[in-house]
Design a protein around this motif. Structure first.
Motif, PDB file in Angstrom:
ATOM      1  N   THR A  61       0.819  -1.216   0.000  1.00 48.21           N
ATOM      2  CA  THR A  61       0.000   0.000   0.000  1.00 48.21           C
ATOM      3  C   THR A  61       0.852   1.265   0.000  1.00 48.21           C
ATOM      4  OG1 THR A  61      -0.159  -0.169   2.416  1.00 48.21           O
ATOM      5  CG2 THR A  61      -1.932  -1.144   1.119  1.00 48.21           C
ATOM      6  N   HIS A  64       2.770   1.640  -3.283  1.00 49.46           N
ATOM      7  CA  HIS A  64       1.944   1.599  -4.491  1.00 49.46           C
ATOM      8  C   HIS A  64       2.499   0.568  -5.484  1.00 49.46           C
ATOM      9  CE1 HIS A  64      -0.135   5.244  -3.132  1.00 49.46           C
ATOM     10  NE2 HIS A  64       1.061   5.756  -2.873  1.00 49.46           N
ATOM     11  N   GLU A 219       2.968   7.021 -11.335  1.00 51.65           N
ATOM     12  CA  GLU A 219       2.878   5.703 -10.720  1.00 51.65           C
ATOM     13  C   GLU A 219       2.249   4.673 -11.647  1.00 51.65           C
ATOM     14  OE1 GLU A 219       0.750   6.243  -7.126  1.00 51.65           O
ATOM     15  OE2 GLU A 219       2.359   7.352  -6.107  1.00 51.65           O
ATOM     16  N   SER A 227       9.461   1.875  -8.141  1.00 47.25           N
ATOM     17  CA  SER A 227       8.445   1.997  -7.088  1.00 47.25           C
ATOM     18  C   SER A 227       8.982   1.495  -5.760  1.00 47.25           C
ATOM     19  CB  SER A 227       7.186   1.214  -7.478  1.00 47.25           C
ATOM     20  OG  SER A 227       6.619   1.718  -8.670  1.00 47.25           O
TER      21      SER A 227
END
Length: 274
Positions: A61, A64, A219, A227
């Protein structure tokens, strides 16, 4: 004497295997520790794995990683597939079609590996911005395909060189077109080599950090490795167990790919003359 040599060889292999597995052990053990108990215990000491699920959820989370997994899966499937097909076509043209100055063409293709990718980042970045390829999935598919073609062409040229020329001549005598010979004869004969090349290039794309970090921003487009790097850089409160859990998420797909296609990979290494 022979038995002692075998024992020494097995012992050395076991030690090398343990040395290779040590980082994997450290990553799994520390990713499973609760965040509040990580600093109070030894990195080598295993825990009860109670914190693994929480750490995985936080890494997914906060980092991402979902968008990164989707984008990288696309890049790792499309780009290697295109590179393998282009490399097979180049190898077929050089060997089977006896392209004039075939070795020179192979040298030209393979010359793209002479310069390290770091030297090309600035001109690549400026041209991507100029042609509106920056921060686009098409742009990343394009560059990942381009950097993979040289190696696939080299390997497929070596593979097709091992096929008897009479195979092509017999197919021509039977009235088969060049495209049909390539698609229906040469490609099916080279499936192990193609599979091994696809696995290698898919792993290369999956583990890429530099190109994804340079050529993307959002993203939804950014690959998985940038990431994961952002998970450490953008969130100062992210703990080591969460980072290691993110590394575990990133590593599992490539391990699963190698295990699932191990037979194809082993045969391709032998037949493709890597």
């Amino acid at each position: 004497m022979y038995g002692s040599r075998q024992l020494v060889r097995k012992s050395v292999l076991i030690l090398l295997g343990l040395a290779w597995l040590a980082p994997v052990y450290l990553m799994i053990v520390n990713a499973a520790k609760p965040q509040d108990s990580y600093l109070s215990s030894s990195a080598w000491a295993p825990s009860d794995f109670t914190g693994l699920w929480d750490n995985l959820q936080l890494a997914w989370t906060k980092g991402h990683l979902g968008g990164g997994v989707a984008s990288t899966t696309l890049y790792a499937l499309v780009s290697p597939a295109l590179a393998v097909l282009i490399g097979a076509a180049a190898g077929f043209a050089i060997v089977a079609l006896r392209l004039p100055r075939g070795f020179l063409w192979l040298a030209v293709i393979f010359s793209s590996t002479v310069f390290p990718i770091q030297m090309l980042l600035m001109p690549l970045f400026t041209q991507y911005v100029k042609f509106d390829l920056y921060d686009s999935r098409f742009g990343l598919v394009l560059i990942y395909t381009a950097i993979s073609v040289a190696f696939t062409s080299f390997v497929m040229r070596n593979f097709f060189a091992g096929i008897a020329p009479q195979t092509f001549e017999a197919a021509v005598m039977d009235g088969a077109s060049t495209w049909r010979i390539f698609w229906r004869i040469y490609l099916p004969m080279s499936v192990p080599a193609l599979a091994a090349l696809f696995i290698l290039q898919a792993t290369l794309v999956w583990n890429d950090l530099l190109l994804g970090l340079t050529l993307t921003r959002s993203e939804g487009v950014r690959p998985l490795m940038p990431s994961l790097a952002a998970l450490e850089g953008n969130y100062g409160g992210t703990t080591i167990p969460v980072l290691l859990a993110g590394g575990l998420i990133v590593s599992l797909p490539t391990v699963a790919l190698f295990l699932a296609a191990q037979r194809f990979f082993s045969r391709g290494l032998a037949l493709g003359q890597f």
